[in-house]
Design an enzyme around this catalytic site. Structure first.
Site, mmCIF file in Angstrom:
data_model
loop_
_atom_site.group_PDB
_atom_site.id
_atom_site.type_symbol
_atom_site.label_atom_id
_atom_site.label_comp_id
_atom_site.label_asym_id
_atom_site.label_seq_id
_atom_site.Cartn_x
_atom_site.Cartn_y
_atom_site.Cartn_z
ATOM 1 N N LYS A 190 -33.245 -9.788 40.853
ATOM 2 C CA LYS A 190 -32.165 -10.371 40.537
ATOM 3 C C LYS A 190 -32.093 -11.791 40.381
ATOM 4 C CE LYS A 190 -30.171 -6.381 40.272
ATOM 5 N NZ LYS A 190 -29.807 -5.852 38.812
ATOM 6 N N ASP A 219 -33.187 -10.351 36.147
ATOM 7 C CA ASP A 219 -31.921 -9.345 35.717
ATOM 8 C C ASP A 219 -30.780 -10.419 35.982
ATOM 9 O OD1 ASP A 219 -30.021 -7.829 34.970
ATOM 10 O OD2 ASP A 219 -30.243 -6.237 36.303
ATOM 11 N N GLU A 245 -32.986 -9.866 31.502
ATOM 12 C CA GLU A 245 -31.979 -8.803 30.915
ATOM 13 C C GLU A 245 -30.447 -9.243 31.384
ATOM 14 O OE1 GLU A 245 -30.787 -4.456 33.369
ATOM 15 O OE2 GLU A 245 -33.010 -5.387 33.080
ATOM 16 N N GLU A 271 -26.774 -2.731 28.710
ATOM 17 C CA GLU A 271 -26.163 -1.642 29.894
ATOM 18 C C GLU A 271 -24.611 -1.270 29.951
ATOM 19 O OE1 GLU A 271 -26.073 -2.634 34.649
ATOM 20 O OE2 GLU A 271 -27.792 -3.464 33.584
ATOM 21 N N HIS A 321 -30.998 1.719 31.477
ATOM 22 C CA HIS A 321 -30.453 1.405 32.725
ATOM 23 C C HIS A 321 -30.069 2.630 33.409
ATOM 24 C CE1 HIS A 321 -26.837 1.047 35.285
ATOM 25 N NE2 HIS A 321 -27.758 -0.087 35.902
#
Length: 387
Positions: A190, A219, A245, A271, A321
């Site tokens: 993340k 992400d 992402e 997503e 996802h």
């Protein structure tokens, strides 16, 4: 290369012998929708991404069940409120599960206002996947064989790298090293939850820890506006990210396209989109190099087959996802599959009913049980069921 995949010795490639002789396919009918709710001992650690926190309590899991008049029960791991799923029974009761396209259309269009989005599509996807489980069981075949097989192994990445209180950059690096030791050749972390300079340092530390030959995915969970995402992307370019992402807010198609145009790395989006029409809008806006619509949230296997085909027409791969158990059969039958999200084996300690797939050299084997292969052990259901 896909051409080098070897079919496991125990998998017969002979033509299927047909359905279970006890199943009268022509007279198979949907009768009701039920839920099984489970809660497991222990506490899931509290963690967060750039925008939301999760965990901090017991791990819970739901099964959605679609029952039939011949005793075949289709299951899925649902998303969205159960009240919507239960309300759908009036639309599909008495339908033959093999009329899966008709059922999807009835769920989407019949007695429905306003335009279907959000939780409603999640509910459709939850029911649809359970119906594919019925179809596979009725034919005594894994769902990917029913869909039309393409590959017997699927490349995966370990989704992790969350922020946690007291978790240092060194802790993060060790976490990612652990995933590599477990067999992953791609890991995701993340970003967006700390000041840019600190997040760049986290990316550097992970790259140093995993080495140059393991793919590193980042992400942002829709944290930034375009110029912020571009600044971050340029700051980590030297660490060779495999993809970036959800860099901007989900509805900012133009901003995502701006990020994609400015950076020399793959941009992933989708997503938080729904259906083939949402995928169409992402693609035509030039927002993504890779689509990661969620298998359940996007509308289920029936809809995602169309999304994957649309993406294929634009030479765009798909990498859904979310829950790998809901994605694996779809991806095993999809030529433009890139990679599948899954979780490290340590996560299975929180769910003794549905363990994660073993990872070997960055791949998982496609399940070969009839249907989806997610049916729980009745003894464990009895032990952990909460209502």
């Amino acid at each position: 290369m896909l051409s080098s995949f070897r079919v496991p010795d125990e998998v017969s490639m002979a033509p299927p012998s047909g359905s279970d002789p006890q199943v009268d396919i022509e007279n198979l009918k949907i009768t009701e929708i039920k839920y099984t709710r489970l809660q497991f001992p222990g506490t899931v650690p509290r963690m967060r991404n750039a925008i939301v926190s999760s965990g901090g309590g017991p791990h819970k899991m739901n099964y959605l069940e679609v029952h039939t008049n011949q005793g075949i029960v289709g299951r899925s791991i649902p998303k969205g409120p159960s009240s919507i799923n239960r309300g759908m029974i009036k639309k599909i009761e008495g339908e033959n599960p093999f009329d899966v396209e008709r059922i999807w259309d009835r769920m989407y269009r019949y007695e429905r206002k306003p335009v279907a989005k959000g939780d409603y599509i999640k509910a459709i996807g939850s029911v649809d996947i359970a119906i594919w489980d019925i179809i596979g069981k009725a034919l005594n075949l894994p769902v990917h064989r029913v869909l039309g097989g393409f590959q017997k192994k699927i490349r995966v990445y370990a989704a992790g790298g969350y922020y946690q209180e007291g978790k240092s950059t060194m802790d993060l690096a060790r976490e990612m090293e652990g995933y590599v030791a477990e067999g992953f050749r791609a890991v995701k972390m993340k970003v967006g939850g700390l000041p840019l300079r600190e997040d760049v340092e986290r990316v550097r530390a992970v790259r140093d820890a995993i080495g140059p030959d393991v793919d590193l995915l980042v992400d942002a969970n829709n944290k930034w506006v375009a110029y912020e995402a571009i600044l971050f992307g340029r700051s980590i370019q030297k660490y060779n990210p495999y993809w970036f992402e959800e860099p901007v807010e989900p509805d900012d198609f133009e901003g995502c396209a701006e990020v994609k145009s400015a950076l020399d790395m793959a941009i992933v989006a989708g997503e938080n989109e729904y259906t083939i029409w949402g995928a169409r809008d992402l693609i035509t806006a030039g927002s993504a190099d890779i689509l990661n619509l969620d298998t359940v949230k996007a509308g289920g296997i029936t809809e995602y087959r169309k999304i994957a085909a649309l993406a294929s027409a634009f030479h765009i791969p798909v990498a859904p996802h979310g829950n790998p158990h809901m994605a694996v059969h779809l991806l095993a039958s999809t030529p433009n599959t890139l990679i599948m999200e899954t979780y490290p084996g340590t996560k299975s300690q929180y769910n003794p009913v549905l363990p994660l797939f073993p990872v070997v050299d960055g791949f998982v084997d496609v399940p070969m049980k009839p249907g989806l292969g997610i049916d729980p052990d009745p003894k464990l259901v009895k032990k952990y069921q909460i209502d």
